[in-house]
Design a protein around this motif. Structure first.
Motif, PDB file in Angstrom:
ATOM      1  N   SER A 203       1.735  13.259   5.999  1.00 35.60           N
ATOM      2  CA  SER A 203       1.037  12.735   4.831  1.00 35.60           C
ATOM      3  C   SER A 203       0.250  11.491   5.247  1.00 35.60           C
TER       4      SER A 203
ATOM      5  N   PRO B 106     -11.257   3.811   4.482  1.00 34.45           N
ATOM      6  CA  PRO B 106     -11.799   4.587   5.603  1.00 34.45           C
ATOM      7  C   PRO B 106     -11.653   3.824   6.922  1.00 34.45           C
TER       8      PRO B 106
ATOM      9  N   GLU C 220      -4.776   9.328  -6.118  1.00 30.43           N
ATOM     10  CA  GLU C 220      -6.147   8.815  -6.219  1.00 30.43           C
ATOM     11  C   GLU C 220      -6.282   7.839  -7.391  1.00 30.43           C
TER      12      GLU C 220
ATOM     13  N   TRP D 107      -5.300  20.929  -2.442  1.00 32.29           N
ATOM     14  CA  TRP D 107      -6.415  20.010  -2.164  1.00 32.29           C
ATOM     15  C   TRP D 107      -7.191  20.435  -0.937  1.00 32.29           C
TER      16      TRP D 107
ATOM     17  N   ARG E 233      -2.189   8.587   3.902  1.00 33.78           N
ATOM     18  CA  ARG E 233      -2.790   7.922   2.745  1.00 33.78           C
ATOM     19  C   ARG E 233      -3.020   6.453   3.077  1.00 33.78           C
ATOM     20  N   LEU E 234      -3.905   6.203   4.018  1.00 28.48           N
ATOM     21  CA  LEU E 234      -4.157   4.830   4.456  1.00 28.48           C
ATOM     22  C   LEU E 234      -5.112   4.141   3.472  1.00 28.48           C
ATOM     23  N   PRO E 235      -5.111   2.787   3.489  1.00 28.61           N
ATOM     24  CA  PRO E 235      -5.816   2.036   2.442  1.00 28.61           C
ATOM     25  C   PRO E 235      -7.345   2.197   2.381  1.00 28.61           C
TER      26      PRO E 235
ATOM     27  N   ILE F 118     -15.115   8.020  -3.561  1.00 24.84           N
ATOM     28  CA  ILE F 118     -15.193   9.419  -4.001  1.00 24.84           C
ATOM     29  C   ILE F 118     -13.900   9.873  -4.665  1.00 24.84           C
TER      30      ILE F 118
ATOM     31  N   GLU G  74       0.136  17.614   4.585  1.00 23.66           N
ATOM     32  CA  GLU G  74       0.497  17.766   3.182  1.00 23.66           C
ATOM     33  C   GLU G  74      -0.466  17.007   2.267  1.00 23.66           C
ATOM     34  N   TYR G  75      -0.756  15.768   2.637  1.00 19.40           N
ATOM     35  CA  TYR G  75      -1.661  14.963   1.822  1.00 19.40           C
ATOM     36  C   TYR G  75      -2.670  14.186   2.659  1.00 19.40           C
ATOM     37  N   LEU G  76      -3.877  14.036   2.120  1.00 21.89           N
ATOM     38  CA  LEU G  76      -4.896  13.175   2.708  1.00 21.89           C
ATOM     39  C   LEU G  76      -5.651  12.576   1.528  1.00 21.89           C
ATOM     40  N   ASN G  77      -5.765  11.254   1.465  1.00 18.06           N
ATOM     41  CA  ASN G  77      -6.449  10.674   0.299  1.00 18.06           C
ATOM     42  C   ASN G  77      -7.959  10.662   0.496  1.00 18.06           C
ATOM     43  N   SER G  78      -8.665  10.141  -0.499  1.00 18.25           N
ATOM     44  CA  SER G  78     -10.126  10.216  -0.432  1.00 18.25           C
ATOM     45  C   SER G  78     -10.684   9.365   0.713  1.00 18.25           C
ATOM     46  N   SER G  79     -10.006   8.280   1.063  1.00 17.03           N
ATOM     47  CA  SER G  79     -10.450   7.501   2.224  1.00 17.03           C
ATOM     48  C   SER G  79     -10.385   8.344   3.494  1.00 17.03           C
TER      49      SER G  79
ATOM     50  N   THR H 177     -10.989  20.634  -1.468  1.00 14.26           N
ATOM     51  CA  THR H 177     -11.821  19.577  -0.915  1.00 14.26           C
ATOM     52  C   THR H 177     -12.426  19.928   0.431  1.00 14.26           C
TER      53      THR H 177
ATOM     54  N   TRP I  32       0.797  -1.226   0.000  1.00 13.06           N
ATOM     55  CA  TRP I  32       0.000   0.000   0.000  1.00 13.06           C
ATOM     56  C   TRP I  32       0.830   1.277   0.000  1.00 13.06           C
TER      57      TRP I  32
ATOM     58  N   ILE J 263     -10.505  11.646   3.610  1.00 12.19           N
ATOM     59  CA  ILE J 263     -11.512  12.704   3.538  1.00 12.19           C
ATOM     60  C   ILE J 263     -12.875  12.139   3.958  1.00 12.19           C
ATOM     61  N   THR J 264     -13.146  10.914   3.495  1.00 10.43           N
ATOM     62  CA  THR J 264     -14.390  10.255   3.884  1.00 10.43           C
ATOM     63  C   THR J 264     -14.465  10.084   5.403  1.00 10.43           C
TER      64      THR J 264
ATOM     65  N   ASN K  12     -12.409  18.890  -8.094  1.00 13.06           N
ATOM     66  CA  ASN K  12     -11.523  19.878  -7.491  1.00 13.06           C
ATOM     67  C   ASN K  12     -10.466  20.449  -8.418  1.00 13.06           C
ATOM     68  N   PHE K  13     -10.021  19.660  -9.344  1.00 21.66           N
ATOM     69  CA  PHE K  13      -8.870  20.127 -10.116  1.00 21.66           C
ATOM     70  C   PHE K  13      -9.174  20.335 -11.592  1.00 21.66           C
TER      71      PHE K  13
ATOM     72  N   SER L 269     -14.412   4.364   0.056  1.00 19.56           N
ATOM     73  CA  SER L 269     -14.964   5.711   0.070  1.00 19.56           C
ATOM     74  C   SER L 269     -15.684   6.053  -1.234  1.00 19.56           C
TER      75      SER L 269
END
Lengths: 182, 173, 112, 112
Positions: free
Chosen positions: D23, D29, A68, D92, D25-27, A144, D58-63, D96, A34, D65-66, A152-153, A142
């Motif tokens: 950062s 939610p 993403e 972002w 970015r876990l797999p 999304i 710096e970064y957060l993925n969509s999981s 977002t 991952w 954000i959910t 967004n972009f 998720s």
């Protein structure tokens, strides 16, 4: 039959992939590898921005988008054929990413559904609804990621889904185009 | 042992690296981080990989013949053996030069006298890279090319294969 | 004198001492001439053993190693003693730099 | 409490305040449940508006954000005031996070 979604035709796609600025291909195991997602997206972003002027901001955007896309490809890969191929094409006015992975019919149909929804609905409310549903039904994913980067972009997303003969698998290619001012 | 294996392929345009030299280093560090990510203990290997891949990329960017064609770099690691394959275009005369240079360096390694390679004209910096690769890391190098050249300036698809055995990569200091 | 870029720093402000840190991967031995001229200057002006501290130098490509080897050969020719501080936890340093003593057996090393 | 990994830090050691940096970015939610439990705890224990500082994230993925959206919905249900501090130089976050207001109009977002 091959399905095309969005506004990019076969010949254009083929031309794009013939000479890429950078591509990277690797089997990625969802459970084990991952962290590589983030590693790969940061690398692509770094590689891409080294020729840009406003580096920091663009890097952040690119890394977010590629991450993403890779997560999406990885989550929707068929487990025994988990090779993911990522292409980057740096054009004068736009940056194009293509991700390629192998997915089952069900997964491919879900993607078609999502991309079709984009044509008709307001993306922002689509995202908010998915967030709400996510909690309500306690969904595992998720769902999304793609919506978010389109919304967004200001990217445009198209896809090509090619069934693999005598299987219930498909080659899924997602083409993301991002215009840039520089 | 599936857990310990890793393979990936990277395609790139040499022109993109010429325009931004840092990309060679950036790419090598990225490749090496894929290694260290796999296993914590392999810090040593990953540093060697970064060093070796950087030299490969610098080589193709400096000497590669068709700058607008995609070149490929493939990495394959199973258990202890790591193979790095570089596929690019080179003029036939440079291939021969490189091959004879390689022979010379093997000889220098035997005689333990590498001062001469520091001041050679063609491939000057490469001398040290190759010497270090075969002497310090016990690596092996193979150069292949497709089809028979018509003359010395014929451009041929060339493949350089580098092999490393992580058993030979102990940090003994 | 001190040279500082985004990637590397060469600091020769102290007599008989040069410090190189960061990442150096310039395109050719020629392109090292300018930054390494600082080392050459320090070598000329040295009143004692010149110490070159590389322990914070993460990467140096073969062009850089070649240029560095040339400086060592020059020091040998002028009979100027040199000491190199290397970081034994950085693999290429321990491997490649130590083998530089084949160029000059009077080259001394300090392992940090 | 503080959770610290190679990639990110979540710090809730100050009352009514949580900061997330690095950062993330876990797999899925689900995998955010554990680290984000710190935010949930802080929300339960808060005596005033809970401020979640994301300026160094710096970064957060969509999981992620959910998962953050889930917490906001939770806060809305429990009628606990919440404020996000976001960084206007991280694209972002601007894009977002601002739209999270749609989940709850009382969510306060400060952009610095």
């Amino acid at each position: 039959m091959t399905t095309f979604l969005g506004n990019l035709d076969e010949s254009k796609l083929k031309k794009l992939k013939e000479k890429v600025s950078l591509s990277f291909k690797m089997p990625i195991d969802h459970s084990k590898d991952w962290e590589k997602c983030s590693l790969i997206s940061n690398f692509f972003a770094d590689y891409c921005v080294s020729s840009f002027y406003k580096k920091k901001e663009i890097k952040s955007i690119l890394s977010t988008i590629i991450n993403e896309l890779i997560e999406n490809a990885m989550k929707h890969s068929y487990q025994d054929q988990n090779e993911i191929n990522i292409f980057l094409k740096n054009c004068e006015k736009e940056i194009i990413f293509i991700t390629e992975n192998i997915a089952t019919n069900d997964t491919a149909n879900n993607l078609i559904h999502t991309l079709n929804q984009l044509q008709t609905k307001d993306i922002e409310s689509l995202i908010i609804n998915r967030m709400k549903n996510n909690l309500m039904y306690n969904q595992e994913q998720s769902e999304i990621g793609l919506l978010n980067i389109i919304h967004n972009f200001k990217t445009s997303i198209s896809a090509k889904i090619t069934p693999i003969d005598k299987t219930n698998l498909n080659i899924v290619e997602i083409i993301t185009r991002l215009e840039h001012g520089q | 042992m599936k857990n310990n294996s890793l393979n990936f392929q990277m395609k790139f345009l040499p022109t993109d690296i010429i325009s931004t030299w840092k990309r060679a280093s950036l790419s090598s560090i990225f490749c090496s981080s894929l290694f260290s990510n796999n296993q914590q203990k392999e810090v040593f290997l990953s540093n060697v990989i970064a060093t070796v891949i950087n030299e490969c990329l610098e080589l193709v960017v400096k000497y590669g013949a068709k700058k607008t064609e995609n070149y490929t770099l493939t990495c394959n690691k199973t258990n202890n053996i790591t193979t790095i394959t570089l596929s690019f275009f080179l003029q036939f005369q440079q291939i021969s030069l490189l091959k004879s240079y390689l022979k010379k360096i093997y000889l220098i390694k035997k005689n333990n006298n590498f001062e001469s390679i520091i001041f050679t004209k063609t491939f000057a910096e490469l001398g040290y890279a190759i010497y270090s690769f075969i002497e310090d890391y016990n690596g092996s190098i193979k150069i292949d090319y497709e089809k028979k050249p018509r003359n010395v300036t014929t451009i041929l698809k060339t493949q350089i294969t580098l092999n490393l055995n992580s058993k030979d990569l102990k940090n003994d200091y | 004198m001190i040279v500082k870029t985004e990637d590397y720093t060469i600091n020769a402000q102290q007599l008989n001492h040069v410090l190189i840190s960061g990442k150096m991967r310039l395109p050719s031995p020629l392109s090292y001439e300018k930054p390494f001229s600082i080392i050459k200057n320090s070598l000329e002006e040295a009143s004692d053993i010149l110490t070159i501290d590389l322990k914070d130098l993460e990467y140096l490509n073969s062009s850089g190693l070649t240029s560095f080897a040339r400086i060592i050969i020059e020091a040998r020719a002028n009979n100027k003693p040199l000491k190199i501080i290397i970081n034994k936890s950085i693999p290429w340093q321990a491997k490649t730099l130590l083998s530089l003593n084949k160029l000059w057996d009077q080259l001394s090393f300090e392992l940090d | 409490m503080i959770i610290k990994t190679d990639d990110y830090i979540i710090d809730s050691s100050i009352l009514n305040e949580v900061s997330i940096s690095g950062s993330m970015r876990l797999p899925s939610p689900l995998s955010y449940d554990q680290p984000f439990s710190l935010i949930k705890k802080s929300l339960e224990n808060c005596t005033d508006t809970l401020t979640v500082n994301l300026t160094s994230l710096e970064y957060l993925n969509s999981s992620g954000i959910t998962s953050l959206a889930r917490i906001i919905i939770q806060a809305r249900k429990d009628n606990k005031d919440m404020k996000l501090i976001i960084n206007n130089s991280i694209p972002w976050q601007q894009k977002t996070l601002l739209s999270l207001k749609q989940l709850w109009e009382k969510l306060d977002i400060e952009s610095i």
